[in-house]
Enzyme design. Structure first.
Site, PDB file in Angstrom:
ATOM      1  CB  SER A  43      -0.948  -0.042   1.201  1.00  0.00           C
ATOM      2  OG  SER A  43      -1.922   0.955   1.126  1.00  0.00           O
ATOM      3  CG  ASP A 202      -4.311  -0.940  -0.003  1.00  0.00           C
ATOM      4  OD1 ASP A 202      -3.491  -1.697   0.539  1.00  0.00           O
ATOM      5  OD2 ASP A 202      -4.325   0.287   0.182  1.00  0.00           O
TER       6      ASP A 202
END
Length: 295
Positions: A43, A202
């Site tokens: 991320s 993500d």
């Protein structure tokens, strides 16, 4: 301290909370002699890792701060902006910041640097990727609330999978910016991107602390939030902020919050170095207290 205290360095995600990474590493990098052989990021931590390798941490703070100065809201406020950015401006702003921060010199350093991998996650169903992210997001939030550990398990039970991508190769192929931006697609608000023909979300939804491939030796894991249940592992050190950082995860409007989060990382870095120094001193004192053995 040993010459190489950590062979691996892992960067957790956390949106703008990741500026804690920058302040912490600015403080401990020199004293610890941090030169890891393998690095992994997920991320927003993928960008933190890239800036660590390319020595662009301070530049990222400046570039993103300037981008935040130009906005006072986190949502598209008119039709033109919605058509251009979707519901929020975050993806376009993030890509611009990543592109401006990671210049050719930084990308060159990444190409020639240590092993560097970025975690991507894939939604459970390729035919209806956006719809399948809703139950997965619920599972992810439940995992954080119930298990409260960096190693998430519930989304994978719903069919999500993950992969570690070679970021050095992506840099050599001119795809590093795309890879870093793909790593930070938060469903279901952001537009889903693709990598090698598969939809991507993500990676933090499947792991907050991905271990590098073929890792061995000691690992320093940098988190961005507090967990109730940090894993106990003889070769890993999990470091979390001493208290909740000032930055909001996806607030792209407040430069002062990311600066304050950076400064919180500096304070925690100093505390960490003091703890390490005290531990080394205690070990030496205990060693010198052991009486010599004479046959």
């Amino acid at each position: 301290m040993p010459d190489a205290p950590f062979e691996q360095l892992v960067f957790s995600g956390g949106g703008t909370r990741c500026f804690w990474h920058g302040g912490f590493l600015e403080t401990v990098r020199g004293p610890l002699g941090l030169k890891p052989e393998r690095i992994a990021g997920v991320s927003g931590g993928a960008l933190s890792a890239a800036c660590f390798i390319g020595d662009r941490d301070q530049k990222l703070l400046d570039v993103m701060g300037s981008a935040f100065d130009a906005r006072d809201h986190n949502f598209s406020i008119d039709r033109a902006e919605f058509d251009r950015n979707g519901l929020t401006p975050h993806q376009q702003m993030y890509r611009q910041v990543v592109r401006e921060t990671l210049d050719a010199e930084a990308i060159g350093a990444i190409c020639d640097g240590p092993s560097f991998e970025i975690l991507l996650a894939h939604p459970p169903h390729s035919g209806f990727p956006r719809l399948t992210t809703f139950p997965m997001m619920a599972a992810y939030l439940a995992d954080l609330a119930i298990r409260s550990t960096p190693h998430v398990v519930l989304p994978e039970k719903l069919g999500a999978d993950q992969e570690l991508v070679d970021a050095r190769q992506a840099a050599r192929d001119g795809m590093l910016i795309d890879l870093i931006c793909n790593a930070a697609v938060i469903p279901p608000v952001f537009n889903l991107q693709g990598w090698n023909g598969k939809k991507v979300i993500d990676g933090g939804m499947t792991s907050k602390a991905p271990m590098p491939t073929n890792y061995e030796g000691r690992t320093l894991v940098l988190l961005t939030r507090k967990f109730r249940n940090l894993p106990e592992h003889p070769d890993r050190v999990y470091i979390e902020p001493s208290k909740a950082v000032p930055a909001d995860k996806i607030d792209f409007t407040d430069r002062e919050k990311i600066i304050a989060t950076w400064n919180a990382g500096i304070e925690d870095g100093r505390a960490f170095l003091e703890a390490v120094s005290n531990a080394v001193r205690l070990m030496r004192d205990n060693s010198s207290a052991i009486p010599a053995h004479h046959p």
